[in-house]
Design a protein around this motif. Structure first.
Motif, PDB file in Angstrom:
ATOM      1  N   MET A   1      -9.071  52.770   0.672  1.00  0.00           N
ATOM      2  CA  MET A   1      -7.797  52.524   1.189  1.00  0.00           C
ATOM      3  C   MET A   1      -7.692  52.594   2.699  1.00  0.00           C
ATOM      4  O   MET A   1      -7.956  53.897   3.185  1.00  0.00           O
ATOM      5  N   ASP A   2      -7.319  51.741   3.507  1.00  0.00           N
ATOM      6  CA  ASP A   2      -7.120  52.040   4.962  1.00  0.00           C
ATOM      7  C   ASP A   2      -5.850  52.635   5.256  1.00  0.00           C
ATOM      8  O   ASP A   2      -4.799  52.852   4.613  1.00  0.00           O
ATOM      9  N   VAL A   3      -5.638  52.859   6.421  1.00  0.00           N
ATOM     10  CA  VAL A   3      -4.437  53.678   6.905  1.00  0.00           C
ATOM     11  C   VAL A   3      -3.349  53.070   6.711  1.00  0.00           C
ATOM     12  O   VAL A   3      -2.115  53.505   6.499  1.00  0.00           O
ATOM     13  N   TYR A   4      -3.340  51.666   6.976  1.00  0.00           N
ATOM     14  CA  TYR A   4      -2.170  51.026   6.992  1.00  0.00           C
ATOM     15  C   TYR A   4      -1.569  50.788   5.650  1.00  0.00           C
ATOM     16  O   TYR A   4      -0.539  50.832   5.144  1.00  0.00           O
ATOM     17  N   GLU A   5      -2.480  50.620   4.576  1.00  0.00           N
ATOM     18  CA  GLU A   5      -2.204  50.679   3.182  1.00  0.00           C
ATOM     19  C   GLU A   5      -1.551  52.026   2.711  1.00  0.00           C
ATOM     20  O   GLU A   5      -0.703  52.003   2.112  1.00  0.00           O
ATOM     21  N   THR A   8       1.878  52.330   4.236  1.00  0.00           N
ATOM     22  CA  THR A   8       3.041  51.486   3.468  1.00  0.00           C
ATOM     23  C   THR A   8       3.036  51.480   2.159  1.00  0.00           C
ATOM     24  O   THR A   8       4.211  51.275   1.413  1.00  0.00           O
ATOM     25  N   SER A   9       2.146  52.216   1.278  1.00  0.00           N
ATOM     26  CA  SER A   9       2.349  52.485   0.075  1.00  0.00           C
ATOM     27  C   SER A   9       2.852  53.863  -0.262  1.00  0.00           C
ATOM     28  O   SER A   9       3.034  54.399  -1.642  1.00  0.00           O
ATOM     29  N   ARG A  10       2.862  54.750   0.640  1.00  0.00           N
ATOM     30  CA  ARG A  10       3.441  56.225   0.509  1.00  0.00           C
ATOM     31  C   ARG A  10       4.896  56.011   0.439  1.00  0.00           C
ATOM     32  O   ARG A  10       5.698  55.193   0.932  1.00  0.00           O
ATOM     33  N   ARG A  11       5.646  56.693  -0.770  1.00  0.00           N
ATOM     34  CA  ARG A  11       6.738  56.623  -1.006  1.00  0.00           C
ATOM     35  C   ARG A  11       7.052  58.200  -1.525  1.00  0.00           C
ATOM     36  O   ARG A  11       6.274  58.754  -1.958  1.00  0.00           O
ATOM     37  N   LEU A 155      -0.420  61.041   3.553  1.00  0.00           N
ATOM     38  CA  LEU A 155      -1.398  59.936   3.412  1.00  0.00           C
ATOM     39  C   LEU A 155      -2.723  60.208   2.805  1.00  0.00           C
ATOM     40  O   LEU A 155      -3.291  59.340   2.443  1.00  0.00           O
ATOM     41  N   LEU A 156      -3.378  61.479   3.107  1.00  0.00           N
ATOM     42  CA  LEU A 156      -4.360  61.844   2.643  1.00  0.00           C
ATOM     43  C   LEU A 156      -4.522  61.698   1.096  1.00  0.00           C
ATOM     44  O   LEU A 156      -5.259  61.364   0.297  1.00  0.00           O
ATOM     45  N   LEU A 157      -3.288  62.251   0.388  1.00  0.00           N
ATOM     46  CA  LEU A 157      -2.999  62.103  -1.188  1.00  0.00           C
ATOM     47  C   LEU A 157      -3.135  60.626  -1.543  1.00  0.00           C
ATOM     48  O   LEU A 157      -3.722  60.334  -2.417  1.00  0.00           O
ATOM     49  N   ARG A 158      -2.569  59.832  -0.625  1.00  0.00           N
ATOM     50  CA  ARG A 158      -2.728  58.463  -1.087  1.00  0.00           C
ATOM     51  C   ARG A 158      -3.991  57.690  -1.033  1.00  0.00           C
ATOM     52  O   ARG A 158      -4.286  56.911  -1.874  1.00  0.00           O
ATOM     53  N   ALA A 159      -4.831  58.414  -0.059  1.00  0.00           N
ATOM     54  CA  ALA A 159      -6.245  57.869   0.095  1.00  0.00           C
ATOM     55  C   ALA A 159      -6.952  58.445  -1.158  1.00  0.00           C
ATOM     56  O   ALA A 159      -7.857  57.912  -1.723  1.00  0.00           O
ATOM     57  N   GLU A 160      -6.540  59.500  -1.979  1.00  0.00           N
ATOM     58  CA  GLU A 160      -7.001  60.089  -3.055  1.00  0.00           C
ATOM     59  C   GLU A 160      -6.522  59.266  -4.349  1.00  0.00           C
ATOM     60  O   GLU A 160      -6.782  59.792  -5.621  1.00  0.00           O
TER      61      GLU A 160
END
Length: 222
Positions: A1-5, A8-11, A155-160
């Motif tokens: 998952m890149d930074v942009y994703e 934009t996917s964090r909520r 954002l790091l949680l989204r990467a996980e």
């Protein structure tokens, strides 16, 4: 998952499964988040990560207070100005409409709105939470550092592959949290954050964002 994703996917997810989050993942996320910027590298965040029985006990005690109708703890900071001017009031009102319409709750149904809000103090079913404190002697710039740190964590949680929900709502049950965590007196609870895997059954409407020209001014040549 890149930074942009990730961005934009964090909520703010308000429905989690009970699937555990491993300590290894949490340690990896928080070790990387430590590189978040802060003025003069003060790193003013004091974070407690809570899972298992301690988190269950916080939820039980908060639920008992809510069921008993006990008053909230006095806030140690102002969450919002008493009067929100335009356009902030309109944005807040739009969020409320979207949030409760997704749940089928009308503005007039106060009890249903309260039931929806009560999910905050159960971490919306999340199996992990963090509680972020700041030293009461520090100032507004250091509080802004907390925001940069917490965004980095999310954002790091989204990467996980995980989701989160930052919650200033915990500030009104700060004494309940303190009964379990026993933070030093000089610390103020800024917020909690629920962490886990999103429950696919969660009902929500993705809140929009203001057009770029409402919040950004470009100065200079193209």
């Amino acid at each position: 998952m890149d930074v942009y994703e990730a961005v934009t996917s964090r909520r703010a997810v308000r429905g989690f499964t009970g699937r555990p989050v491993s300590r290894e993942v949490l340690q990896r996320v928080l070790s990387a988040a430590a590189w978040a910027p802060s003025g003069s590298n003060l790193q003013p965040w004091h974070v407690y990560v809570v899972t298992g029985e301690p988190l269950a006990e916080i939820k039980r005690r908060a639920g008992a207070r809510l069921a008993a109708g006990e008053p909230w703890d006095e806030r140690e900071y102002e969450m919002y100005p008493a009067v929100l001017k335009s356009p902030y009031q309109e944005r807040r009102a739009a969020f409320g409409r979207e949030r409760y319409s997704a749940l089928g709750v009308t503005r007039e149904d106060w009890e249903a709105r309260q039931r929806a809000a009560s999910g905050n103090w159960q971490c919306f079913g999340a199996p992990a939470a963090l509680f972020c404190y700041v030293d009461r002697d520090l100032g507004r710039p250091q509080w802004s550092d907390l925001g940069m740190y917490l965004q980095t964590v999310m954002l790091l949680l989204r990467a996980e592959g995980l989701h989160s929900c930052p919650q200033m709502a915990w500030s009104v049950y700060r004494k309940t949290v303190a009964e379990i965590l026993r933070p030093p007196e000089e610390l103020i609870l800024f917020c909690g954050m629920s962490i886990g895997s999103q429950d696919a059954a969660e009902q929500y409407i993705r809140t929009g964002r203001a057009p770029l020209d409402e919040t950004v001014t470009f100065v200079g040549s193209r």
